[in-house]
Design an enzyme around this catalytic site. Structure first.
Site, short mmCIF file in Angstrom:
data_model
loop_
_atom_site.label_atom_id
_atom_site.label_comp_id
_atom_site.label_asym_id
_atom_site.label_seq_id
_atom_site.Cartn_x
_atom_site.Cartn_y
_atom_site.Cartn_z
N HIS A 1 0.75 1.22 -13.14
CA HIS A 1 1.48 0.03 -13.56
C HIS A 1 2.97 0.37 -13.65
O HIS A 1 3.33 1.41 -14.22
CB HIS A 1 0.96 -0.46 -14.91
CG HIS A 1 1.67 -1.68 -15.40
ND1 HIS A 1 1.42 -2.93 -14.88
CD2 HIS A 1 2.64 -1.85 -16.33
CE1 HIS A 1 2.20 -3.81 -15.48
NE2 HIS A 1 2.95 -3.19 -16.36
N LEU B 1 -10.14 -7.60 -12.79
CA LEU B 1 -11.56 -7.26 -12.67
C LEU B 1 -12.28 -7.70 -13.95
O LEU B 1 -11.71 -7.63 -15.05
CB LEU B 1 -11.70 -5.76 -12.44
CG LEU B 1 -11.11 -5.29 -11.10
CD1 LEU B 1 -10.89 -3.80 -11.09
CD2 LEU B 1 -12.00 -5.72 -9.94
N ASN C 1 -5.52 2.78 -12.85
CA ASN C 1 -4.51 1.90 -12.24
C ASN C 1 -3.14 2.53 -12.44
O ASN C 1 -2.93 3.30 -13.39
CB ASN C 1 -4.55 0.53 -12.93
CG ASN C 1 -3.52 -0.45 -12.38
OD1 ASN C 1 -3.35 -0.58 -11.16
ND2 ASN C 1 -2.82 -1.14 -13.26
N GLY D 1 0.78 -1.24 0.00
CA GLY D 1 0.00 0.00 0.00
C GLY D 1 0.81 1.28 0.00
O GLY D 1 0.33 2.32 0.47
N ASN E 1 1.63 3.15 -2.56
CA ASN E 1 0.98 4.15 -3.42
C ASN E 1 -0.24 4.75 -2.73
O ASN E 1 -0.50 5.94 -2.83
CB ASN E 1 0.60 3.53 -4.77
CG ASN E 1 1.77 3.53 -5.74
OD1 ASN E 1 2.16 4.58 -6.26
ND2 ASN E 1 2.37 2.37 -5.94
C1 GRF Z 1 3.41 -0.85 -7.55
O1 GRF Z 1 4.65 -1.03 -8.15
C2 GRF Z 1 2.33 -0.66 -8.58
O2 GRF Z 1 2.75 0.02 -9.71
C3 GRF Z 1 1.98 -2.08 -8.94
O3 GRF Z 1 2.05 -2.80 -7.74
C4 GRF Z 1 2.96 -2.13 -6.85
C5 GRF Z 1 2.17 -1.86 -5.60
O4 GRF Z 1 2.96 -1.33 -4.58
N1 GRF Z 1 0.70 -2.14 -9.60
P1 GRF Z 1 2.27 -0.67 -3.31
O5 GRF Z 1 1.32 -1.72 -2.71
O6 GRF Z 1 1.54 0.55 -3.75
O7 GRF Z 1 3.38 -0.37 -2.37
#
Ligand code: GRF
Length: 190
Positions: free
Chosen positions: A111, A95, A109, A14, A16
């Protein structure tokens, strides 16, 4: 200013989500995290959300008879909470088309690659193996095709000669933590 209401979907760490949360602490930011949803009740990010007094929900797939039932429970929670924008942030479950069509313009999203390159998993390792000189991250709308929806914003990161997947991932993550909150702000200001 009426702040837009975000639902952030996570499966694990988590970081992000935390970056978005930090951004929302500025009163001029045009959105707030209304709810956090996880498909994993042990996701570390759920604790972070609870500590920040955000409503956090875990919907484990094993507790539902079908993918449709699982998504129906999630949809009910989203619709009860008047969500304006759904932000997938490390949500590791695909999804369905029904779900992505229902929220077609309000589902995004992040990525960890410069899409359309390196859809799917292990993006940093694949970028190094491919000999890419530039790598990065992408915020995109979510469609039924995995990592295939319309691109909204990207940030580039150089690949260094001595990079390992871990060092490259760490450098991309720094950019993710800037790109996601800034892109959400632009979408919510419109
Ligand atoms: C990130 O690298 C995101 O781009 C990808 O999964 C990872 C999630 O990391 N989809 P976090 O849970 O936000 O630390």
């Amino acid at each position: 200013m009426q702040r837009k209401r975000l639902a952030v979907f996570i499966s694990g760490r988590g970081s992000n989500m935390e970056a978005i949360l930090r951004a929302t602490q500025d009163d001029s930011y045009p959105a707030e995290i209304a709810i956090v949803i996880s498909d994993n009740e042990d996701a570390v990010g759920l604790e972070t959300a609870v500590d920040a007094d955000i409503a956090a929900f875990a919907f484990e797939r094993k507790d539902y008879a079908s993918k449709a039932d699982h998504e129906a429970a999630i949809i009910e929670t989203i619709d009860e909470n008047n969500i304006d924008l759904i932000c997938l942030a490390g949500y590791m479950r695909l999804l369905s088309g029904d779900f992505t069509q229902r929220y077609a313009n309000t589902l995004i999203n992040i990525h960890p690659s410069l899409l359309p390159k390196h859809k799917g998993l292990d993006t940093h390792e694949r970028a190094i193996k491919a000999g890419d000189k530039i790598h990065g991250c992408t915020v995109h709308y979510v469609s039924e095709e995995m990592d295939g929806g319309e691109i909204i914003a990207q940030a580039e990161v150089p690949v260094l000669n001595d990079d390992t997947p871990d060092t490259l991932a760490a450098r991309v993550l720094v950019e993710e933590h800037k790109l996601y909150p800034s892109t959400i702000a632009k979408l919510c200001a419109d």
